[in-house]
Design a protein around this motif. Structure first.
Motif, mmCIF file in Angstrom:
data_model
loop_
_atom_site.group_PDB
_atom_site.id
_atom_site.type_symbol
_atom_site.label_atom_id
_atom_site.label_comp_id
_atom_site.label_asym_id
_atom_site.label_seq_id
_atom_site.Cartn_x
_atom_site.Cartn_y
_atom_site.Cartn_z
ATOM 1 N N LEU A 61 -2.860 2.259 4.908
ATOM 2 C CA LEU A 61 -3.005 0.818 5.123
ATOM 3 C C LEU A 61 -4.268 0.278 4.457
ATOM 4 N N LYS A 62 -5.345 1.047 4.478
ATOM 5 C CA LYS A 62 -6.568 0.624 3.779
ATOM 6 C C LYS A 62 -6.335 0.519 2.282
ATOM 7 N N THR A 63 -5.629 1.477 1.730
ATOM 8 C CA THR A 63 -5.336 1.455 0.302
ATOM 9 C C THR A 63 -4.408 0.306 -0.044
ATOM 10 N N LEU A 64 -3.385 0.081 0.770
ATOM 11 C CA LEU A 64 -2.479 -1.046 0.534
ATOM 12 C C LEU A 64 -3.217 -2.371 0.603
ATOM 13 N N SER A 65 -4.107 -2.492 1.554
ATOM 14 C CA SER A 65 -4.884 -3.726 1.689
ATOM 15 C C SER A 65 -5.772 -3.948 0.469
ATOM 16 N N ALA A 66 -6.409 -2.890 -0.001
ATOM 17 C CA ALA A 66 -7.270 -3.014 -1.178
ATOM 18 C C ALA A 66 -6.449 -3.364 -2.412
ATOM 19 N N LEU A 67 -5.270 -2.771 -2.565
ATOM 20 C CA LEU A 67 -4.426 -3.082 -3.715
ATOM 21 C C LEU A 67 -3.877 -4.497 -3.647
ATOM 22 N N ALA A 68 -3.548 -4.966 -2.452
ATOM 23 C CA ALA A 68 -3.032 -6.323 -2.303
ATOM 24 C C ALA A 68 -4.102 -7.367 -2.617
ATOM 25 N N ASN A 69 -5.362 -7.031 -2.354
ATOM 26 C CA ASN A 69 -6.457 -7.950 -2.645
ATOM 27 C C ASN A 69 -6.932 -7.849 -4.086
ATOM 28 N N GLY A 70 -6.367 -6.923 -4.837
ATOM 29 C CA GLY A 70 -6.731 -6.780 -6.238
ATOM 30 C C GLY A 70 -7.921 -5.879 -6.482
ATOM 31 N N LYS A 71 -8.345 -5.150 -5.495
ATOM 32 C CA LYS A 71 -9.480 -4.241 -5.646
ATOM 33 C C LYS A 71 -8.967 -2.860 -6.012
ATOM 34 N N GLU A 72 -9.662 -2.206 -6.907
ATOM 35 C CA GLU A 72 -9.346 -0.818 -7.236
ATOM 36 C C GLU A 72 -10.068 0.068 -6.236
ATOM 37 N N THR A 73 -9.386 1.067 -5.729
ATOM 38 C CA THR A 73 -10.011 1.961 -4.761
ATOM 39 C C THR A 73 -10.818 3.053 -5.443
ATOM 40 N N GLN A 74 -10.410 3.454 -6.635
ATOM 41 C CA GLN A 74 -11.111 4.487 -7.378
ATOM 42 C C GLN A 74 -11.122 4.081 -8.847
ATOM 43 N N PRO A 75 -12.133 4.500 -9.581
ATOM 44 C CA PRO A 75 -12.107 4.211 -11.006
ATOM 45 C C PRO A 75 -10.978 4.988 -11.667
ATOM 46 N N PRO A 76 -10.438 4.474 -12.754
ATOM 47 C CA PRO A 76 -9.358 5.198 -13.417
ATOM 48 C C PRO A 76 -9.861 6.531 -13.963
#
Length: 84
Positions: A61-76
């Motif tokens: 859920l934290k990852t989904l929330s970050a992706l929905a807000n347009g934030k990357e969770t980790q650098p590529p």
């Protein structure tokens, strides 16, 4: 493309909840049958499975929330040819 990424993570959300719970319960059943343990091992497997499932749910859920807000969770990741 963002919708496909979110859909992929939604599938991951379901798997991160179901697989740990089922895995711990199956392990507990195997231990009970293999080593003639009591039914307490099944309850221990259910409790450990629930804890693992809740942990997976929170992280997904934290990852989904970050992706929905347009934030990357980790650098590529660095590709093979991108090294200095």
């Amino acid at each position: 493309m963002k919708e496909i990424t979110l859909l992929t993570w939604l599938t991951q959300l379901g798997l991160s909840v179901v697989i740990p719970l089922a895995g711990w319960i199956l392990l507990a059943l195997w231990l009970r049958n293999r080593f003639a343990l009591g039914n307490w091992i099944i309850w221990a497997g259910i409790i450990l499975g629930m804890i693992s499932a809740i942990h997976g749910l929170i992280r997904s859920l934290k990852t989904l929330s970050a992706l929905a807000n347009g934030k990357e969770t980790q650098p590529p990741p660095v590709a093979f040819n991108d090294h200095d």
